[in-house]
Motif scaffolding. Sequence first.
Motif, PDB file in Angstrom:
ATOM      1  N   ALA A 168       0.836  -1.197   0.000  1.00 33.64           N
ATOM      2  CA  ALA A 168       0.000   0.000   0.000  1.00 33.64           C
ATOM      3  C   ALA A 168       0.871   1.247   0.000  1.00 33.64           C
ATOM      4  N   ILE A 169       0.586   2.149  -0.919  1.00 38.16           N
ATOM      5  CA  ILE A 169       1.269   3.437  -0.997  1.00 38.16           C
ATOM      6  C   ILE A 169       0.214   4.509  -0.783  1.00 38.16           C
ATOM      7  N   ARG A 170       0.434   5.357   0.199  1.00 34.77           N
ATOM      8  CA  ARG A 170      -0.561   6.367   0.554  1.00 34.77           C
ATOM      9  C   ARG A 170      -0.207   7.725  -0.045  1.00 34.77           C
ATOM     10  N   VAL A 171      -1.230   8.399  -0.558  1.00 36.22           N
ATOM     11  CA  VAL A 171      -1.033   9.760  -1.057  1.00 36.22           C
ATOM     12  C   VAL A 171      -2.053  10.671  -0.387  1.00 36.22           C
ATOM     13  N   ARG A 172      -1.630  11.904  -0.172  1.00 40.68           N
ATOM     14  CA  ARG A 172      -2.497  12.921   0.422  1.00 40.68           C
ATOM     15  C   ARG A 172      -2.569  14.096  -0.544  1.00 40.68           C
ATOM     16  N   PRO A 173      -3.469  14.008  -1.521  1.00 35.90           N
ATOM     17  CA  PRO A 173      -3.599  15.099  -2.490  1.00 35.90           C
ATOM     18  C   PRO A 173      -4.253  16.314  -1.866  1.00 35.90           C
ATOM     19  N   PHE A 174      -3.774  17.485  -2.259  1.00 35.99           N
ATOM     20  CA  PHE A 174      -4.419  18.724  -1.858  1.00 35.99           C
ATOM     21  C   PHE A 174      -5.466  19.067  -2.933  1.00 35.99           C
ATOM     22  N   ASN A 175      -6.020  20.242  -2.939  1.00 37.28           N
ATOM     23  CA  ASN A 175      -7.171  20.537  -3.800  1.00 37.28           C
ATOM     24  C   ASN A 175      -6.889  20.264  -5.268  1.00 37.28           C
ATOM     25  N   GLN A 176      -7.789  19.525  -5.900  1.00 36.32           N
ATOM     26  CA  GLN A 176      -7.675  19.205  -7.316  1.00 36.32           C
ATOM     27  C   GLN A 176      -8.751  19.946  -8.093  1.00 36.32           C
ATOM     28  N   ILE A 177      -8.382  20.512  -9.223  1.00 35.98           N
ATOM     29  CA  ILE A 177      -9.343  21.207 -10.076  1.00 35.98           C
ATOM     30  C   ILE A 177      -9.048  20.856 -11.529  1.00 35.98           C
ATOM     31  N   GLY A 178     -10.053  21.078 -12.388  1.00 30.42           N
ATOM     32  CA  GLY A 178      -9.857  20.817 -13.803  1.00 30.42           C
ATOM     33  C   GLY A 178     -11.177  20.574 -14.505  1.00 30.42           C
ATOM     34  N   PRO A 179     -11.137  20.399 -15.819  1.00 28.64           N
ATOM     35  CA  PRO A 179     -12.356  20.134 -16.579  1.00 28.64           C
ATOM     36  C   PRO A 179     -13.033  18.854 -16.101  1.00 28.64           C
ATOM     37  N   GLY A 180     -14.361  18.906 -16.022  1.00 32.21           N
ATOM     38  CA  GLY A 180     -15.123  17.725 -15.648  1.00 32.21           C
ATOM     39  C   GLY A 180     -15.504  17.638 -14.188  1.00 32.21           C
ATOM     40  N   GLN A 181     -15.080  18.592 -13.371  1.00 28.64           N
ATOM     41  CA  GLN A 181     -15.380  18.532 -11.940  1.00 28.64           C
ATOM     42  C   GLN A 181     -16.791  19.029 -11.661  1.00 28.64           C
ATOM     43  N   SER A 182     -17.447  18.399 -10.685  1.00 27.23           N
ATOM     44  CA  SER A 182     -18.802  18.772 -10.298  1.00 27.23           C
ATOM     45  C   SER A 182     -18.854  20.216  -9.809  1.00 27.23           C
ATOM     46  N   LYS A 183     -19.965  20.880 -10.102  1.00 30.83           N
ATOM     47  CA  LYS A 183     -20.121  22.265  -9.665  1.00 30.83           C
ATOM     48  C   LYS A 183     -20.390  22.378  -8.172  1.00 30.83           C
ATOM     49  N   ARG A 184     -20.412  21.270  -7.458  1.00 30.74           N
ATOM     50  CA  ARG A 184     -20.479  21.331  -6.001  1.00 30.74           C
ATOM     51  C   ARG A 184     -19.174  21.856  -5.414  1.00 30.74           C
ATOM     52  N   PHE A 185     -18.077  21.791  -6.196  1.00 32.95           N
ATOM     53  CA  PHE A 185     -16.768  22.224  -5.719  1.00 32.95           C
ATOM     54  C   PHE A 185     -16.505  23.673  -6.145  1.00 32.95           C
ATOM     55  N   VAL A 186     -15.570  24.311  -5.457  1.00 34.29           N
ATOM     56  CA  VAL A 186     -15.511  25.764  -5.476  1.00 34.29           C
ATOM     57  C   VAL A 186     -15.237  26.365  -6.857  1.00 34.29           C
ATOM     58  N   VAL A 187     -14.204  25.910  -7.572  1.00 32.45           N
ATOM     59  CA  VAL A 187     -13.883  26.543  -8.852  1.00 32.45           C
ATOM     60  C   VAL A 187     -14.977  26.291  -9.891  1.00 32.45           C
ATOM     61  N   PRO A 188     -15.425  25.058 -10.105  1.00 34.76           N
ATOM     62  CA  PRO A 188     -16.528  24.876 -11.050  1.00 34.76           C
ATOM     63  C   PRO A 188     -17.838  25.507 -10.589  1.00 34.76           C
ATOM     64  N   ALA A 189     -18.008  25.693  -9.277  1.00 32.20           N
ATOM     65  CA  ALA A 189     -19.205  26.403  -8.805  1.00 32.20           C
ATOM     66  C   ALA A 189     -19.249  27.807  -9.383  1.00 32.20           C
ATOM     67  N   PHE A 190     -18.104  28.482  -9.414  1.00 35.70           N
ATOM     68  CA  PHE A 190     -18.042  29.820  -9.993  1.00 35.70           C
ATOM     69  C   PHE A 190     -18.148  29.764 -11.518  1.00 35.70           C
ATOM     70  N   ALA A 191     -17.387  28.867 -12.129  1.00 35.69           N
ATOM     71  CA  ALA A 191     -17.365  28.789 -13.597  1.00 35.69           C
ATOM     72  C   ALA A 191     -18.742  28.448 -14.157  1.00 35.69           C
ATOM     73  N   SER A 192     -19.459  27.541 -13.487  1.00 38.62           N
ATOM     74  CA  SER A 192     -20.781  27.144 -13.981  1.00 38.62           C
ATOM     75  C   SER A 192     -21.766  28.308 -13.882  1.00 38.62           C
ATOM     76  N   GLN A 193     -21.661  29.089 -12.828  1.00 39.77           N
ATOM     77  CA  GLN A 193     -22.544  30.251 -12.697  1.00 39.77           C
ATOM     78  C   GLN A 193     -22.251  31.286 -13.781  1.00 39.77           C
ATOM     79  N   ILE A 194     -20.973  31.547 -14.043  1.00 42.81           N
ATOM     80  CA  ILE A 194     -20.609  32.524 -15.074  1.00 42.81           C
ATOM     81  C   ILE A 194     -21.104  32.066 -16.439  1.00 42.81           C
ATOM     82  N   ALA A 195     -20.929  30.781 -16.744  1.00 40.66           N
ATOM     83  CA  ALA A 195     -21.391  30.253 -18.027  1.00 40.66           C
ATOM     84  C   ALA A 195     -22.907  30.380 -18.155  1.00 40.66           C
TER      85      ALA A 195
END
Length: 321
Positions: A168-195
């Motif tokens: 087992a190899i453990r990773v602790r990712p910090f905030n991930q963003i990019g195309p395809g993310q649900s608008k429940r998350f902060v950056v797409p929440a803004f982008a979806s509203q602007i669109a």
Amino acid sequence: MKALVTGVGGFVGTHLARHLLEQPDTIVIGTTFLPADEHTDLAQAGARLQRIDLTDAEAVHRLLRDERPDQIYHLAAQSFVPESFENPWETLRNNIQSQLNILHSMVKLDLDARVLVVSSGEIYGPVSPQDIPIDEEQPLRPTSPYSVSKVAQDMLGLQYYLSHNVAAIRVRPFNQIGPGQSKRFVVPAFASQIAAIEAGLQEPILYVGNLEARRDFTDVRDMVRAYRLVMALGEPGEVYNIGTGQAHSIREVVDFLLLHTDAPIVVQTDPARMRPVEIPIIVCNPTKVKAATGWEPLYPFEQTLVDVLNDWRRQVRERTN
């Protein structure tokens, strides 16, 4: 090489599957909770899809017995922090039980595979300014049921390595963003509203939460590349923080997106978008993962924001045509 990606239909899972399919001699099996025909794009790209409930121990055992993958990327989880406050037990049950079923079946099957245990930078909670950026030795202070579930997943990965020698190899990712993310998350929440505003589907008001929080945002396309490199070059039993090492405020995100639209938009605070516990700043120290794998993020923060905004513009066009 055969790679199993759980949660393949999710935001990160989709990007990871496509990235792995670009690698030579790689077969990708993906698990999905929804019917496979919900993800025809992945099937067309070459992924073999399996519909399965990962909280069903017998179903997980059959899957691992039949497929015997060389690598398991365990991404499936309830990952929306506000949802974990509304349904804490469901978040804990889903996230912990699914991973436990995978690890336990690996032991019973004597499966010689590497498994990537995906925790989260959220598990560190609030830290003192002198402890920024956050390295892997930082004490854990979870502030949500979601982050508690990720502590449990993290520690289960360590326990199965120590007790059963599971790779087992453990990773602790910090905030991930990019195309395809649900608008429940902060950056797409803004982008979806602007669109939506640009298309005349929403009044010209951008609803926001706390704009002063600062986060370490990594493009999901860089993140999945890090996952592949850690799986290949990381040490079983070890844990790796993954992030850029740079913090951006939520206000920066809003200001940048507003510069990239001609629509006259008013910004308005929405109390419903505030968290019960707000952490002022989270920044990753990625020294360890870079030393182990040579990974470096390739996507500039501004390019990622543009890509997210354009992705939501595309989605709005498709829904209205």
